[in-house]
Design a protein around this motif. Structure first.
Motif, PDB file in Angstrom:
ATOM      1  N   ASP A 173       0.865  -1.188   0.000  1.00  0.00           N
ATOM      2  CA  ASP A 173       0.000   0.000   0.000  1.00  0.00           C
ATOM      3  C   ASP A 173       0.895   1.230   0.000  1.00  0.00           C
ATOM      4  N   ALA A 174       0.907   1.944  -1.117  1.00  0.00           N
ATOM      5  CA  ALA A 174       1.770   3.115  -1.246  1.00  0.00           C
ATOM      6  C   ALA A 174       1.317   4.279  -0.380  1.00  0.00           C
ATOM      7  N   GLY A 175       0.180   4.137   0.295  1.00  0.00           N
ATOM      8  CA  GLY A 175      -0.271   5.188   1.199  1.00  0.00           C
ATOM      9  C   GLY A 175       0.491   5.233   2.509  1.00  0.00           C
ATOM     10  N   ALA A 176       1.296   4.221   2.783  1.00  0.00           N
ATOM     11  CA  ALA A 176       2.093   4.218   4.004  1.00  0.00           C
ATOM     12  C   ALA A 176       3.135   5.325   3.937  1.00  0.00           C
ATOM     13  N   ALA A 177       3.135   6.193   4.944  1.00  0.00           N
ATOM     14  CA  ALA A 177       4.027   7.353   4.919  1.00  0.00           C
ATOM     15  C   ALA A 177       5.295   7.143   5.731  1.00  0.00           C
ATOM     16  N   SER A 178       5.506   5.933   6.236  1.00  0.00           N
ATOM     17  CA  SER A 178       6.725   5.636   6.989  1.00  0.00           C
ATOM     18  C   SER A 178       6.816   4.130   7.177  1.00  0.00           C
ATOM     19  N   PRO A 179       8.012   3.606   7.466  1.00  0.00           N
ATOM     20  CA  PRO A 179       8.128   2.172   7.754  1.00  0.00           C
ATOM     21  C   PRO A 179       7.285   1.744   8.947  1.00  0.00           C
ATOM     22  N   LYS A 180       7.143   2.612   9.944  1.00  0.00           N
ATOM     23  CA  LYS A 180       6.330   2.272  11.109  1.00  0.00           C
ATOM     24  C   LYS A 180       4.858   2.119  10.737  1.00  0.00           C
ATOM     25  N   GLU A 181       4.398   2.920   9.791  1.00  0.00           N
ATOM     26  CA  GLU A 181       3.013   2.780   9.334  1.00  0.00           C
ATOM     27  C   GLU A 181       2.824   1.458   8.599  1.00  0.00           C
ATOM     28  N   SER A 182       3.824   1.052   7.836  1.00  0.00           N
ATOM     29  CA  SER A 182       3.750  -0.250   7.163  1.00  0.00           C
ATOM     30  C   SER A 182       3.681  -1.363   8.204  1.00  0.00           C
ATOM     31  N   TRP A 183       4.554  -1.278   9.210  1.00  0.00           N
ATOM     32  CA  TRP A 183       4.556  -2.280  10.284  1.00  0.00           C
ATOM     33  C   TRP A 183       3.205  -2.335  10.975  1.00  0.00           C
ATOM     34  N   LEU A 184       2.637  -1.191  11.281  1.00  0.00           N
ATOM     35  CA  LEU A 184       1.370  -1.116  11.992  1.00  0.00           C
ATOM     36  C   LEU A 184       0.248  -1.733  11.156  1.00  0.00           C
ATOM     37  N   ARG A 185       0.202  -1.409   9.882  1.00  0.00           N
ATOM     38  CA  ARG A 185      -0.837  -1.961   9.013  1.00  0.00           C
ATOM     39  C   ARG A 185      -0.738  -3.483   8.950  1.00  0.00           C
ATOM     40  N   LEU A 186       0.465  -4.016   8.807  1.00  0.00           N
ATOM     41  CA  LEU A 186       0.639  -5.461   8.741  1.00  0.00           C
ATOM     42  C   LEU A 186       0.237  -6.121  10.052  1.00  0.00           C
ATOM     43  N   ARG A 187       0.536  -5.480  11.150  1.00  0.00           N
ATOM     44  CA  ARG A 187       0.182  -6.049  12.459  1.00  0.00           C
ATOM     45  C   ARG A 187      -1.340  -6.173  12.585  1.00  0.00           C
ATOM     46  N   LEU A 188      -2.055  -5.183  12.122  1.00  0.00           N
ATOM     47  CA  LEU A 188      -3.518  -5.202  12.198  1.00  0.00           C
ATOM     48  C   LEU A 188      -4.103  -6.263  11.265  1.00  0.00           C
ATOM     49  N   ILE A 189      -3.545  -6.377  10.066  1.00  0.00           N
ATOM     50  CA  ILE A 189      -4.030  -7.379   9.113  1.00  0.00           C
ATOM     51  C   ILE A 189      -3.768  -8.781   9.642  1.00  0.00           C
ATOM     52  N   ASP A 190      -2.578  -9.008  10.196  1.00  0.00           N
ATOM     53  CA  ASP A 190      -2.230 -10.324  10.725  1.00  0.00           C
ATOM     54  C   ASP A 190      -3.125 -10.725  11.888  1.00  0.00           C
ATOM     55  N   ALA A 191      -3.685  -9.738  12.575  1.00  0.00           N
ATOM     56  CA  ALA A 191      -4.572 -10.021  13.709  1.00  0.00           C
ATOM     57  C   ALA A 191      -5.985 -10.370  13.253  1.00  0.00           C
ATOM     58  N   GLY A 192      -6.225 -10.356  11.951  1.00  0.00           N
ATOM     59  CA  GLY A 192      -7.531 -10.724  11.444  1.00  0.00           C
ATOM     60  C   GLY A 192      -8.499  -9.568  11.305  1.00  0.00           C
ATOM     61  N   LEU A 193      -8.006  -8.344  11.470  1.00  0.00           N
ATOM     62  CA  LEU A 193      -8.867  -7.180  11.301  1.00  0.00           C
ATOM     63  C   LEU A 193      -9.029  -6.870   9.812  1.00  0.00           C
ATOM     64  N   PRO A 194     -10.078  -6.146   9.448  1.00  0.00           N
ATOM     65  CA  PRO A 194     -10.242  -5.799   8.039  1.00  0.00           C
ATOM     66  C   PRO A 194      -9.044  -4.999   7.531  1.00  0.00           C
ATOM     67  N   ILE A 195      -8.717  -5.141   6.265  1.00  0.00           N
ATOM     68  CA  ILE A 195      -7.608  -4.380   5.695  1.00  0.00           C
ATOM     69  C   ILE A 195      -7.960  -2.894   5.747  1.00  0.00           C
ATOM     70  N   PRO A 196      -7.137  -2.089   6.407  1.00  0.00           N
ATOM     71  CA  PRO A 196      -7.470  -0.663   6.517  1.00  0.00           C
ATOM     72  C   PRO A 196      -7.175   0.095   5.231  1.00  0.00           C
ATOM     73  N   THR A 197      -7.913   1.169   5.037  1.00  0.00           N
ATOM     74  CA  THR A 197      -7.631   2.111   3.975  1.00  0.00           C
ATOM     75  C   THR A 197      -6.600   3.102   4.479  1.00  0.00           C
ATOM     76  N   THR A 198      -5.677   3.515   3.634  1.00  0.00           N
ATOM     77  CA  THR A 198      -4.666   4.488   4.051  1.00  0.00           C
ATOM     78  C   THR A 198      -4.987   5.875   3.509  1.00  0.00           C
ATOM     79  N   GLN A 199      -4.444   6.867   4.205  1.00  0.00           N
ATOM     80  CA  GLN A 199      -4.567   8.277   3.792  1.00  0.00           C
ATOM     81  C   GLN A 199      -6.035   8.644   3.513  1.00  0.00           C
ATOM     82  N   ILE A 200      -6.843   8.526   4.560  1.00  0.00           N
ATOM     83  CA  ILE A 200      -8.276   8.813   4.445  1.00  0.00           C
ATOM     84  C   ILE A 200      -8.507  10.313   4.584  1.00  0.00           C
TER      85      ILE A 200
END
Length: 285
Positions: A173-200
Motif C-alpha cells: 500500500d503506497a499510502g504508508a508514509a513511513s516504515p512504522k506505518e507499514s509495520w502497523l498496518r501489517l500487524r492489524l491485518i495479521d490479527a484478522g482485522l479488516p484491511i485498513p484504507t490508508t490516507q483517508i
C-alpha cells in the motif's frame, strides 16, 4: 577526476601516483576510491558498486529503490548488483540472475532495474514484512503496476523465492508514509482485522480535507495513526494536532494513537475494541 573512481585507471592515466592514491583516498570497494575528506553518500557507494563490476552490472534491490526516489534507505545499506564475473564483498551483494533488456533503465549514468523489476527483486529477496515496507516506500515514490511485476515473474518462471513475492504483493500500500506505518498496518491485518484504507481524507465543510488519517475504516469511523516525536519537539505542531483530534472527535471519529513504545498486542486489542464498539464483528468484513 570523478568523485568516485577506479584507482588503477587514475594511475594509468597519470592523474595520481600510487602513493597519492593511498595517502589521500579511501577504498569504498576493491579498487574503487573516494577522497578521505569526503563522507560517502549512498549514491557514492552505488556508483562504486557499479564501477566494481567493470561498468557491466545493474543496480538492483534497495539501492535501486533509493535511486527511484524511495525514502528511508540508510546510506550504509548493502548495495545489490545484478552482474556476472563480479565477486560479493562487504557492503556489496552480487546476484547472477537473468535480466531482460526491458527490465533496466538509466538513472543519471547508472543502469538501474526498472521500478517493476525492482519490486520483483525486493519481493523475492526480503522477508515478508521487510519486503512490504520497502515496496510501500517504492510505490510511494514511483507507482508501479502489480500486473507488470507479475508479468516479470511469469517471464522468469522458476526463479528462487517467487512464492515470497506472491505473498507480499497483495499487502503493498503506497499510502504508508513511513516504515512504522507499514509495520502497523501489517500487524492489524495479521490479527484478522479488516484491511485498513490508508490516507483517508476527512472533510468538515467545503471541499478540502482538513485531515488525512494514516489508516482506518471509514465505514466505522475508526482510525489508527502512528505518532512520531514531532509533537515533543514542536509545541506549535502539538497544539495543531490536538485541535485536529478534537475536530475529528466532533465528527464521530475514534482515533487511536500508536507510539513506538506501545506493545503490538495491546495496539491490536485497542483497535479491535474500537471497531467492535462501532458494530464490526469478525468475518463481517
Amino acid at each position: 577526476m570523478d568523485r568516485v573512481f577506479i584507482g588503477s585507471e587514475a594511475i594509468a592515466a597519470g592523474r595520481l601516483s600510487r602513493h597519492e592514491l593511498q595517502r589521500w583516498y579511501r577504498p569504498l570497494f576493491r579498487g574503487i576510491y573516494l577522497s578521505k575528506d569526503t563522507t560517502p553518500t549512498l549514491r557514492d557507494r552505488t556508483t562504486a558498486a557499479w564501477l566494481a563490476s567493470g561498468r557491466n552490472g545493474v543496480i538492483a534491490g534497495v539501492a535501486a529503490s533509493a535511486l527511484h526516489g524511495a525514502e528511508w534507505v540508510d546510506i550504509d545499506v548493502d548495495v545489490e548488483l545484478i552482474a556476472d564475473n563480479t565477486r560479493t564483498q562487504t557492503g556489496l551483494i552480487v546476484r547472477d540472475e537473468t535480466l531482460a533488456a526491458d527490465e533496466f533503465i538509466h538513472v543519471g549514468r547508472l543502469p538501474v532495474t526498472t521500478p517493476a523489476r525492482t519490486a520483483y527483486d525486493l519481493g523475492r529477496h526480503l522477508p515478508r514484512d521487510g519486503a512490504v515496507t520497502r515496496l510501500d516506500a517504492l510505490g510511494r515514490a514511483t507507482p508501479f503496476s502489480t500486473e507488470d511485476v507479475l508479468l516479470i515473474a511469469k517471464h522468469h518462471k522458476g526463479a528462487r523465492h517467487s512464492r515470497r513475492l506472491r505473498v507480499a504483493l497483495p499487502l503493498v500500500d503506497a499510502g504508508a508514509a513511513s516504515p512504522k506505518e507499514s509495520w502497523l498496518r501489517l500487524r492489524l491485518i495479521d490479527a484478522g482485522l479488516p484491511i485498513p484504507t490508508t490516507q483517508i481524507p476527512v472533510i468538515e465543510r467545503g471541499y478540502w480535507p482538513f485531515a488525512w488519517l494514516d489508516m482506518g475504516w471509514e465505514e466505522y469511523r475508526v482510525a489508527v495513526e502512528y505518532d512520531g516525536d514531532q509533537h515533543r519537539k514542536d509545541r506549535r505542531q502539538y497544539v495543531k494536532d490536538e485541535r485536529r483530534l478534537r475536530r475529528l472527535a466532533a465528527l464521530g471519529w475514534i482515533v487511536i494513537k500508536v507510539i513506538n513504545e506501545d506493545d503490538g498486542d495491546d495496539v491490536v486489542r485497542r483497535v479491535t475494541d474500537a471497531l467492535r464498539s462501532r458494530g464490526w464483528r469478525p468475518n463481517s468484513g
